[in-house]
Motif scaffolding. Structure first.
Motif, PDB file in Angstrom:
ATOM      1  N   ALA A   1       0.721  -1.274   0.004  1.00  0.00           N
ATOM      2  CA  ALA A   1       0.054  -0.023   0.089  1.00  0.00           C
ATOM      3  C   ALA A   1       0.844   1.135  -0.025  1.00  0.00           C
ATOM      4  O   ALA A   1       0.553   2.172  -0.722  1.00  0.00           O
ATOM      5  N   PHE A   2       1.978   1.325   0.875  1.00  0.00           N
ATOM      6  CA  PHE A   2       2.905   2.419   0.752  1.00  0.00           C
ATOM      7  C   PHE A   2       3.297   2.422  -0.593  1.00  0.00           C
ATOM      8  O   PHE A   2       3.627   3.724  -1.080  1.00  0.00           O
TER       9      PHE A   2
ATOM     10  N   THR B   1       2.236   1.646  -3.355  1.00  0.00           N
ATOM     11  CA  THR B   1       1.379   2.101  -4.319  1.00  0.00           C
ATOM     12  C   THR B   1       1.070   3.602  -4.100  1.00  0.00           C
ATOM     13  O   THR B   1       0.839   4.199  -5.275  1.00  0.00           O
ATOM     14  N   LYS B   2       0.780   4.234  -3.204  1.00  0.00           N
ATOM     15  CA  LYS B   2       0.682   5.661  -2.781  1.00  0.00           C
ATOM     16  C   LYS B   2       2.101   6.294  -3.487  1.00  0.00           C
ATOM     17  O   LYS B   2       2.084   7.292  -3.825  1.00  0.00           O
TER      18      LYS B   2
ATOM     19  N   GLN C   1       1.704   6.567  -6.898  1.00  0.00           N
ATOM     20  CA  GLN C   1       0.609   7.566  -7.475  1.00  0.00           C
ATOM     21  C   GLN C   1       1.081   9.048  -7.410  1.00  0.00           C
ATOM     22  O   GLN C   1       0.923   9.808  -8.400  1.00  0.00           O
ATOM     23  N   LEU C   2       2.269   9.246  -6.588  1.00  0.00           N
ATOM     24  CA  LEU C   2       2.667  10.528  -6.134  1.00  0.00           C
ATOM     25  C   LEU C   2       3.696  10.854  -7.328  1.00  0.00           C
ATOM     26  O   LEU C   2       3.938  12.034  -7.948  1.00  0.00           O
TER      27      LEU C   2
END
Length: 339
Positions: A6-7, A9-10, A13-14
């Motif tokens: 999850a980290f 993936t975030k 995205q950034l």
């Protein structure tokens, strides 16, 4: 999903958000122009991305990141081989050998532009575009949209750097398999550029809502977030007997690919055992042979054409074209959301 995934993936995205902002550096807003990659793709998808943008999935972000990693690696290769990296603004006046990344090209008279993955200036001041592509499995011939994109870039280069020798290459890499292939000998064709300019102007009109955008039905439709309601799929009619033959072909082709996956490791094991040269027969009467093909040589046709045009013309023979068939089952279209 784990915390680390999850980290990551975030983070992707950034990174994607920052990279997207970095591409908005043309003299016109993106909704008032057409880029090379947009012209070569589905115009309906391009216009819908402006009005109803779809966030890329984590899988798509990871796949896209491979391309950035490949470009970083390729830049290091250029540097270690003696090519100096310069800023985009310095490149036109810089002396070769040098290169720059994400060079901006814009047509002086039409709303058409492009970013170049790499542009190289050689010692003789000739210029070369390198368009990088990462893929799962390198095709025997470059995909049509790859070639179209490069032709637009070459045409824009010829307009910008008049009187300069210009050539282009597509460098395809399968990072998982560790394989690379260069498709080269591309040169500017101004007739093609005129055609792509007209296509680009049509896309700009579609972005402004002045015309219905063109669709481009194909294998990539299975990954398109705007497939639902697309007229290319709604209005397309294929006869029943052809549909049956396509289905039969897809099933057999899938079996063939599964067999190839099983055969490849067996092939490597047998070559490792028998060595580079062997002939024999097994106890149950199966002949086995390994034959090693000596390394060959390839000719840099662009260099030969430049330095020895008479020899190039005498040695060049027409190469027959061919039609390639690709059949792939698309994933089911996403269900429409309830109101």
């Amino acid at each position: 999903m784990s915390r680390l995934v999850a980290f990551n993936t975030k983070a992707l995205q950034l990174i994607e958000r920052n990279n997207t902002k970095g591409l908005d550096d043309f003299s016109r807003p993106r909704n008032e122009m057409a880029t090379a990659s947009e012209i070569c793709g589905c115009h309906r998808k391009v216009t819908l991305q402006l009005t109803t943008p779809a966030l890329p999935t984590a899988r798509e972000l990871r796949q896209k990141r491979r391309g950035h990693i490949f470009e970083i690696d390729q830049a290091e290769r250029f540097r270690v081989m003696g090519f100096r990296e310069v800023e985009r603004e310095e490149f036109p006046q810089a002396t070769g050998p040098c290169f720059t990344r994400q060079f901006i090209l814009e047509h002086p008279d039409h709303p058409i532009g492009s970013h170049l993955d790499f542009i190289i200036k050689h010692k003789d001041a000739s210029l070369q575009i390198i368009e990088c592509k990462t893929t799962d499995g390198i095709p025997a011939e470059p995909y049509g949209n790859w070639v179209d994109q490069l032709h637009i870039q070459l045409g824009l280069m010829a307009v910008r750097f008049t009187g300069t020798e210009i050539r282009g290459s597509i460098l395809a890499s399968d990072l998982s398999a560790g394989e690379e292939e260069e498709f080269n000998s591309f040169a500017p064709d101004m007739n093609l550029l005129d055609y792509y300019v007209e296509r680009g102007k049509e896309l700009v009109e579609a972005k402004a809502g002045e015309r219905t955008p063109h669709t481009m039905p194909g294998l990539l439709c299975g990954f398109c977030p705007y497939r639902d309601g697309c007229p290319a799929h709604r209005d397309q009619v294929i006869p029943a007997e052809i549909t049956e033959r396509v289905t039969e072909y897809e099933i057999l082709d899938h079996r063939k690919k599964d067999l190839e996956k099983s055969l490849d490791p067996m092939r490597k094991e047998l070559i490792a055992f028998f060595g580079k040269r062997f002939q024999g027969v097994t106890d149950d009467g199966i002949a086995v042979a390994t034959i090693t093909v000596a390394p060959g040589e390839t000719v840099d046709s662009a260099l030969l054409k430049r330095d020895y045009p008479d020899i190039y013309e005498r040695c060049t023979k027409p190469k027959a074209g061919f039609t390639k068939l690709e059949v792939r089952r698309l994933p089911p279209a996403p269900l429409a959301k309830a109101a």
